[in-house]
Write an enzyme that holds these catalytic residues in place. Structure first.
Site, PDB file in Angstrom:
ATOM      1  N   TYR A 280     107.346   8.767  -2.260  1.00  0.00           N
ATOM      2  CA  TYR A 280     107.983   8.079  -3.579  1.00  0.00           C
ATOM      3  C   TYR A 280     109.411   8.934  -3.707  1.00  0.00           C
ATOM      4  CZ  TYR A 280     109.909   7.530  -7.977  1.00  0.00           C
ATOM      5  OH  TYR A 280     111.110   7.092  -8.982  1.00  0.00           O
TER       6      TYR A 280
ATOM      7  N   ARG B 227     118.404  14.063 -10.284  1.00  0.00           N
ATOM      8  CA  ARG B 227     117.031  14.151  -9.878  1.00  0.00           C
ATOM      9  C   ARG B 227     116.876  14.233  -8.463  1.00  0.00           C
ATOM     10  NH1 ARG B 227     112.696   9.296  -9.950  1.00  0.00           N
ATOM     11  NH2 ARG B 227     113.237   8.974  -7.952  1.00  0.00           N
TER      12      ARG B 227
ATOM     13  N   ASP C 144     110.709  14.075 -10.292  1.00  0.00           N
ATOM     14  CA  ASP C 144     109.533  12.986 -10.716  1.00  0.00           C
ATOM     15  C   ASP C 144     108.319  13.111  -9.941  1.00  0.00           C
ATOM     16  OD1 ASP C 144     108.042  10.718 -11.337  1.00  0.00           O
ATOM     17  OD2 ASP C 144     109.837   9.379 -11.191  1.00  0.00           O
TER      18      ASP C 144
ATOM     19  N   ARG D  77     110.176   8.809 -22.074  1.00  0.00           N
ATOM     20  CA  ARG D  77     110.705   8.078 -21.220  1.00  0.00           C
ATOM     21  C   ARG D  77     110.478   6.454 -21.329  1.00  0.00           C
ATOM     22  NH1 ARG D  77     113.141   8.302 -17.228  1.00  0.00           N
ATOM     23  NH2 ARG D  77     112.039   7.506 -15.468  1.00  0.00           N
TER      24      ARG D  77
ATOM     25  N   HIS E 294     105.565  11.260 -10.282  1.00  0.00           N
ATOM     26  CA  HIS E 294     105.187   9.841 -10.140  1.00  0.00           C
ATOM     27  C   HIS E 294     103.636   9.985 -10.297  1.00  0.00           C
ATOM     28  CE1 HIS E 294     105.938   5.635  -8.848  1.00  0.00           C
ATOM     29  NE2 HIS E 294     106.984   5.917  -9.565  1.00  0.00           N
TER      30      HIS E 294
ATOM     31  N   TRP F  73     100.290   5.683  -6.747  1.00  0.00           N
ATOM     32  CA  TRP F  73     101.535   5.682  -5.895  1.00  0.00           C
ATOM     33  C   TRP F  73     102.634   6.271  -6.891  1.00  0.00           C
ATOM     34  CZ3 TRP F  73     105.913   2.875  -7.557  1.00  0.00           C
ATOM     35  CH2 TRP F  73     107.201   2.993  -6.649  1.00  0.00           C
TER      36      TRP F  73
ATOM     37  N   GLU G  26     107.405   6.327 -18.446  1.00  0.00           N
ATOM     38  CA  GLU G  26     107.986   4.831 -18.117  1.00  0.00           C
ATOM     39  C   GLU G  26     107.293   3.646 -18.066  1.00  0.00           C
ATOM     40  OE1 GLU G  26     109.526   6.490 -14.415  1.00  0.00           O
ATOM     41  OE2 GLU G  26     107.958   5.261 -13.055  1.00  0.00           O
TER      42      GLU G  26
ATOM     43  N   GLU H  15     108.870  15.051 -14.174  1.00  0.00           N
ATOM     44  CA  GLU H  15     108.382  13.779 -14.871  1.00  0.00           C
ATOM     45  C   GLU H  15     107.093  13.410 -14.343  1.00  0.00           C
ATOM     46  OE1 GLU H  15     111.497  10.839 -13.935  1.00  0.00           O
ATOM     47  OE2 GLU H  15     109.855   9.310 -14.138  1.00  0.00           O
TER      48      GLU H  15
ATOM     49  N   GLU I  42     118.319   7.825 -17.472  1.00  0.00           N
ATOM     50  CA  GLU I  42     118.408   7.679 -15.911  1.00  0.00           C
ATOM     51  C   GLU I  42     119.271   6.533 -15.712  1.00  0.00           C
ATOM     52  OE1 GLU I  42     114.589   6.019 -14.460  1.00  0.00           O
ATOM     53  OE2 GLU I  42     114.899   6.722 -12.543  1.00  0.00           O
TER      54      GLU I  42
HETATM   55  O1  KDG Z   1     113.132   5.605 -12.000  1.00  0.00           O
HETATM   56  C1  KDG Z   1     111.991   6.375 -11.819  1.00  0.00           C
HETATM   57  O2  KDG Z   1     111.761   7.284 -12.380  1.00  0.00           O
HETATM   58  C2  KDG Z   1     110.730   5.908 -11.102  1.00  0.00           C
HETATM   59  O3  KDG Z   1     109.640   6.528 -11.208  1.00  0.00           O
HETATM   60  C3  KDG Z   1     110.944   4.355 -10.790  1.00  0.00           C
HETATM   61  C4  KDG Z   1     109.679   3.634 -10.749  1.00  0.00           C
HETATM   62  O4  KDG Z   1     108.832   3.800  -9.403  1.00  0.00           O
HETATM   63  C5  KDG Z   1     109.996   2.139 -10.822  1.00  0.00           C
HETATM   64  O5  KDG Z   1     110.626   1.831 -11.815  1.00  0.00           O
HETATM   65  C6  KDG Z   1     108.701   1.348 -10.645  1.00  0.00           C
HETATM   66  O6  KDG Z   1     109.010  -0.099 -10.672  1.00  0.00           O
HETATM   67 MG    MG Z   2     109.535   7.751 -12.789  1.00  0.00          MG
END
Ligand code: KDG
Ligand code: MG
Length: 403
Positions: free
Chosen positions: A159, A147, A210, A283, A212, A403, A262, A236, A339
């Site tokens: 991030y 990643r 990602d 995920r 996010h 975020w 996630e 992602e 992951e």
């Molecule tokens: O591992 C990832 O793909 C993430 O996006 C991590 C997250 O920000 C994290 O687990 C938040 O607690």
């Molecule tokens: Mg993530």
């Protein structure tokens, strides 16, 4: 086999973890991860004050009945706090059942479907060059899937960009730190990162990214399209998924595979996404989605629509969750990828485990149970320390964004 006691252990070996330990009258114990990053004590209280009193005296073998009891019995269903607490109980009970059967957990789930669990590592860099160097380092370590996240010129904190070499820890302050964000800058920059990665790394490795939850669906469509030449394994969290329909718009614009989940807690969070084939990878993972019992339901629904699994595995999911996830991954027929963000040495010492990494794969161990324990004496040396995830504001006017 009766449950005689249960307790919650909160510790912070480098970061906070919440662990549930269940005791039985046959001397067998099991543990489950209950960590909810930045909101840890709410799950600890949910377990101690509301769940543990209902567990005492129940038959530890009745995993399904206990799951239903806690889910339906609460009346207030779903949500990350409830589902992480249920997950911890469920994981600990599967651990006990597998120990009672004297088998590694994957055997109880249906046995081995693959020799190992393909994982992806995290190449994080302050700029494109740095990220490419990191990706080359991960390739060197044997990873088949990487990643990639890079800092963006003009933005202070982004991030996925970490100071550490192998770890990324976003919960970095006792009050939320502030990041800034510009989708325009991100959309201009990210395709350049992947162009450079393919140029330097070649085409043998899977590349992942990602986003996010930061884009609108149409922006995500634009990014997915721009990344098509670089053949991503997945993009992602392209857009927030509270509105599952939003993914339809992304799909209309790109064939870049999409992953999400996630932050999902139940099958209801992904039902429309899966049934309408709006995603390629789900995920959700053990700790935040109701444990092995519920994750298995999600995976079975996903299998009907050719959606594969890609369990979340960031550092805030403890080795207990990782151990359980690896047994799940070893069995689940529609496995995609796992992951793997490595834990620190301090964390690994508190949670002795028998899984191991070799040439791009993680391997669940053969010990009875899920193979992860907690060293309580050592854990006691690392008391809880309040830590929050950051918040994010638009760079041009300070508006709070995702975020
Ligand atoms: O591992 C990832 O793909 C993430 O996006 C991590 C997250 O920000 C994290 O687990 C938040 O607690
Ligand atoms: Mg993530």
């Amino acid at each position: 086999m009766k449950i005689t006691n249960a307790k919650v252990i909160v510790c912070s070996p480098g970061r906070n973890f919440v662990t549930l330990k269940i005791y039985t009258d046959e001397g067998l114990t099991g543990i489950g991860d209950a960590t909810l990053n930045g909101r840890e004590l709410s799950v600890a209280s949910y377990l101690t004050d509301h769940v543990i009193p209902c567990l005492i005296g129940r038959d530890a073998h009745q995993i399904e009945d206990i799951w239903q009891y806690l889910y339906r019995g609460a009346y207030w269903r779903r949500g990350p706090v409830t589902m992480s607490a249920i997950a911890a109980v469920d994981t600990a009970l599967w651990d006990i059942k597998a120990k009672a059967a004297n088998m590694p957990l994957y055997q109880l789930l249906g046995g081995r479907s693959r020799h190992g669990v393909m994982v992806y590592g995290h190449a994080n860099g302050s700029d494109i060059e740095h990220t490419v160097d990191e990706a080359l380092r991960y390739a060197e370590m044997g990873y088949m899937a990487i990643r990639a996240q890079a800092g963006i010129p003009g933005l202070k904190k982004v991030y996925g960009v970490s100071k550490d070499q192998l770890f990324y820890e976003p919960a970095d302050a006792s009050l939320p730190s502030e990041h800034d964000w510009s989708t325009e800058k991100y959309l201009d920059h990210t395709p350049k990162l992947f162009e450079k990665l393919r140029d330097k790394l070649g085409w043998e490795h899977h590349l992942l990214h990602d986003a996010h939850h930061r884009m609108t669906p149409i922006e995500a469509g634009r990014l997915g399209k721009a990344l098509e030449p670089y053949r991503l394994f997945w993009l992602e969290d392209a857009t927030p998924a509270e509105n599952q329909e939003a993914f339809r718009l992304i799909r209309q614009h790109t064939v870049t595979p999409l992953a999400v989940g996630e932050v999902f807690n139940t099958i209801w969070d992904c039902k429309d996404l899966i049934q309408n084939q709006l995603i390629d990878y789900i995920r959700a993972t053990v700790v935040h989605a109701g444990g092995i019992t519920h994750l298995r339901r999600i995976a079975d629904l996903a299998a009907m629509y050719q959606v594969r699994t890609g369990c979340h595995g960031a550092t805030d999911l403890s080795p207990v969750c990782m151990g359980a996830a690896l047994h799940f991954d070893t069995w689940v027929p529609n496995f995609g990828i796992q992951e793997y963000m490595r834990h620190t040495e301090e964390t690994d010492a508190v949670f002795p485990h028998d899984y191991h990494f070799d040439k791009g794969f993680l391997y669940a161990g053969e010990k009875p149970g899920h193979g992860v324990d907690i060293d309580e004496k050592l854990a006691a040396k690392y008391p809880y320390s309040r830590a929050y995830l950051p918040v994010n504001r638009l760079a041009h006017d300070g508006t709070l964004t995702n975020w």
